[in-house]
Design an enzyme around this catalytic site. Structure first.
Site, PDB file in Angstrom:
ATOM      1  N   ASP A   1     -24.719  31.672  27.862  1.00 47.96           N
ATOM      2  CA  ASP A   1     -25.412  30.467  28.345  1.00 47.96           C
ATOM      3  C   ASP A   1     -25.655  30.519  29.864  1.00 47.96           C
ATOM      4  O   ASP A   1     -26.012  29.521  30.476  1.00 47.96           O
ATOM      5  CB  ASP A   1     -24.634  29.196  27.955  1.00 47.96           C
ATOM      6  CG  ASP A   1     -23.238  29.132  28.583  1.00 47.96           C
ATOM      7  OD1 ASP A   1     -22.861  30.067  29.343  1.00 47.96           O
ATOM      8  OD2 ASP A   1     -22.522  28.146  28.318  1.00 47.96           O
TER       9      ASP A   1
ATOM     10  N   ASP B   1     -10.755  32.830  36.714  1.00 47.98           N
ATOM     11  CA  ASP B   1     -10.519  31.661  35.864  1.00 47.98           C
ATOM     12  C   ASP B   1      -9.316  31.841  34.935  1.00 47.98           C
ATOM     13  O   ASP B   1      -8.752  32.933  34.816  1.00 47.98           O
ATOM     14  CB  ASP B   1     -11.782  31.318  35.061  1.00 47.98           C
ATOM     15  CG  ASP B   1     -12.448  32.567  34.474  1.00 47.98           C
ATOM     16  OD1 ASP B   1     -11.784  33.622  34.374  1.00 47.98           O
ATOM     17  OD2 ASP B   1     -13.633  32.487  34.113  1.00 47.98           O
TER      18      ASP B   1
ATOM     19  N   HIS C   1     -23.394  31.232  32.253  1.00 43.00           N
ATOM     20  CA  HIS C   1     -22.286  30.877  33.153  1.00 43.00           C
ATOM     21  C   HIS C   1     -21.696  32.099  33.849  1.00 43.00           C
ATOM     22  O   HIS C   1     -21.767  33.216  33.342  1.00 43.00           O
ATOM     23  CB  HIS C   1     -21.214  30.054  32.430  1.00 43.00           C
ATOM     24  CG  HIS C   1     -20.327  30.817  31.497  1.00 43.00           C
ATOM     25  ND1 HIS C   1     -20.182  30.492  30.170  1.00 43.00           N
ATOM     26  CD2 HIS C   1     -19.505  31.882  31.692  1.00 43.00           C
ATOM     27  CE1 HIS C   1     -19.317  31.318  29.601  1.00 43.00           C
ATOM     28  NE2 HIS C   1     -18.892  32.173  30.502  1.00 43.00           N
TER      29      HIS C   1
ATOM     30  N   GLU D   1     -20.036  26.303  33.640  1.00 40.76           N
ATOM     31  CA  GLU D   1     -20.994  26.077  32.567  1.00 40.76           C
ATOM     32  C   GLU D   1     -22.274  25.435  33.122  1.00 40.76           C
ATOM     33  O   GLU D   1     -22.279  24.899  34.238  1.00 40.76           O
ATOM     34  CB  GLU D   1     -20.366  25.161  31.509  1.00 40.76           C
ATOM     35  CG  GLU D   1     -19.160  25.762  30.790  1.00 40.76           C
ATOM     36  CD  GLU D   1     -19.520  26.840  29.768  1.00 40.76           C
ATOM     37  OE1 GLU D   1     -20.500  27.575  29.980  1.00 40.76           O
ATOM     38  OE2 GLU D   1     -18.802  26.945  28.766  1.00 40.76           O
TER      39      GLU D   1
HETATM   40  C1  GLP Z   1     -15.782  34.303  29.703  1.00 41.80           C
HETATM   41  C2  GLP Z   1     -15.257  34.585  31.100  1.00 41.80           C
HETATM   42  C3  GLP Z   1     -16.371  35.094  31.986  1.00 41.80           C
HETATM   43  C4  GLP Z   1     -17.067  36.249  31.292  1.00 41.80           C
HETATM   44  C5  GLP Z   1     -17.682  35.773  30.002  1.00 41.80           C
HETATM   45  C6  GLP Z   1     -18.424  36.870  29.248  1.00 41.80           C
HETATM   46  O1  GLP Z   1     -16.480  33.134  29.654  1.00 41.80           O
HETATM   47  N1  GLP Z   1     -14.680  33.448  31.707  1.00 41.80           N
HETATM   48  O2  GLP Z   1     -15.824  35.521  33.231  1.00 41.80           O
HETATM   49  O3  GLP Z   1     -18.066  36.777  32.130  1.00 41.80           O
HETATM   50  O4  GLP Z   1     -16.606  35.316  29.192  1.00 41.80           O
HETATM   51  O5  GLP Z   1     -17.530  37.574  28.437  1.00 41.80           O
HETATM   52  P1  GLP Z   1     -17.826  38.955  27.770  1.00 41.80           P
HETATM   53  O6  GLP Z   1     -17.765  39.950  28.879  1.00 41.80           O
HETATM   54  O7  GLP Z   1     -16.727  39.162  26.787  1.00 41.80           O
HETATM   55  O8  GLP Z   1     -19.175  38.889  27.158  1.00 41.80           O
END
Ligand code: GLP
Length: 260
Positions: free
Chosen positions: A136, A67, A138, A143
């Site tokens: 959440d 993404d 995702h 989402e």
């Molecule tokens: C963002 C990214 C996801 C990731 C999520 C969790 O939303 N697009 O790919 O898994 O954050 O992030 P973190 O690893 O910092 O908790």
């Protein structure tokens, strides 16, 4: 699903690194799917070490990221282009031309999303996709309420996700509202998924994704339908799992030929 519970996040990341290293050694032209966020940083550190100390060769690997934020210059420090460059690509011998990240500045977003899907197909599909999970539920930036069959497209972030990512931008108000993300259908097409989750903040999402019903309200739960999804968690992220004892026993008693 294979649920691997480790006492700490470092050993879980090390298992993920070994799985990826084995894939790259067996098939030097592997296609790897990468994720961003804080979660996979130790995994990338391990891959960099394996490259430097063991000669793990990424020169023929192709990479696709999940993404990117819409409207963010790739040079912006919080862009996923910068993240990948700083935390992995610049530190291994991957060919820059074989690295792909959705284009957040595309003028025609639907056309650029379609082209991204076509590039994944042309590369032969993704062998291993690394995933984190949002609080959440995702994956990527899919989402809750994302179509379980979705492809790469534009999405709007929830208030929660913008709060969770505020640290990267120096304030919630600076986090873009729109993103481009591989869809859940895109992720499901990869041959193996490695979902990493650490810390209490992820415990509920993990319990719902692993042991709850498959539902678009918890996008990661679609991985229950994936034939080769591995979930790597530490004690805190596993703290709401009902069957933790069973998962631990399974992993500790794997036949030798199945070990990583
Ligand atoms: C963002 C990214 C996801 C990731 C999520 C969790 O939303 N697009 O790919 O898994 O954050 O992030 P973190 O690893 O910092 O908790």
């Amino acid at each position: 699903m294979e649920i691997i519970l480790q006492s700490d996040s470092l050993s879980a990341n090390y298992i993920a690194a070994r799985i990826i290293a084995r894939q790259v050694r067996q098939k030097p032209e592997s296609v790897l799917g990468f994720a961003t966020g804080l979660t996979p940083l130790p995994l990338y550190q391990f891959l960099i070490k394996m490259h430097r100390n063991e000669g793990l060769d990424f020169s023929r690997v192709t990479a696709f990221n999940l993404d990117e934020y819409v409207g963010l210059d790739p040079a912006h420090p919080a862009s996923y282009h910068s993240y990948m460059q700083d935390n992995l690509f610049a530190k291994i011998n991957i060919d820059k031309h074989r690295t792909h990240i959705p284009d957040g500045l595309a003028r025609d977003i639907p056309a650029s999303c379609l082209a991204y899907e076509e590039k994944i197909l042309a590369a032969g599909g993704i062998d291993i996709q690394v995933l984190g999970i949002g609080s959440d539920g995702h994956i990527g930036f899919n989402e809750p309420s994302s179509s379980l069959a979705s492809r790469t497209r534009i999405k709007t972030l929830t208030v929660q996700t913008r709060k969770d990512n505020a640290g990267f931008f120096g304030g919630e108000d600076k986090v873009p509202h729109h993103v481009i993300t591989m869809g859940l259908g895109t992720i499901m097409d990869c041959r193996m998924c490695l979902l990493l989750a650490f810390g209490k903040k992820k415990a509920r999402a993990i319990a719902q994704a692993v042991e709850g019903p498959v539902t678009a309200m918890v996008p990661a739960s679609i991985l229950q339908m994936h034939p080769r999804a591995i979930v790597l968690v530490d004690e805190d992220a596993a703290s709401e799992l009902q069957r933790a004892f069973y998962y631990r026993w399974v992993y500790d008693n794997k036949p030798d030929w199945q070990k990583y």
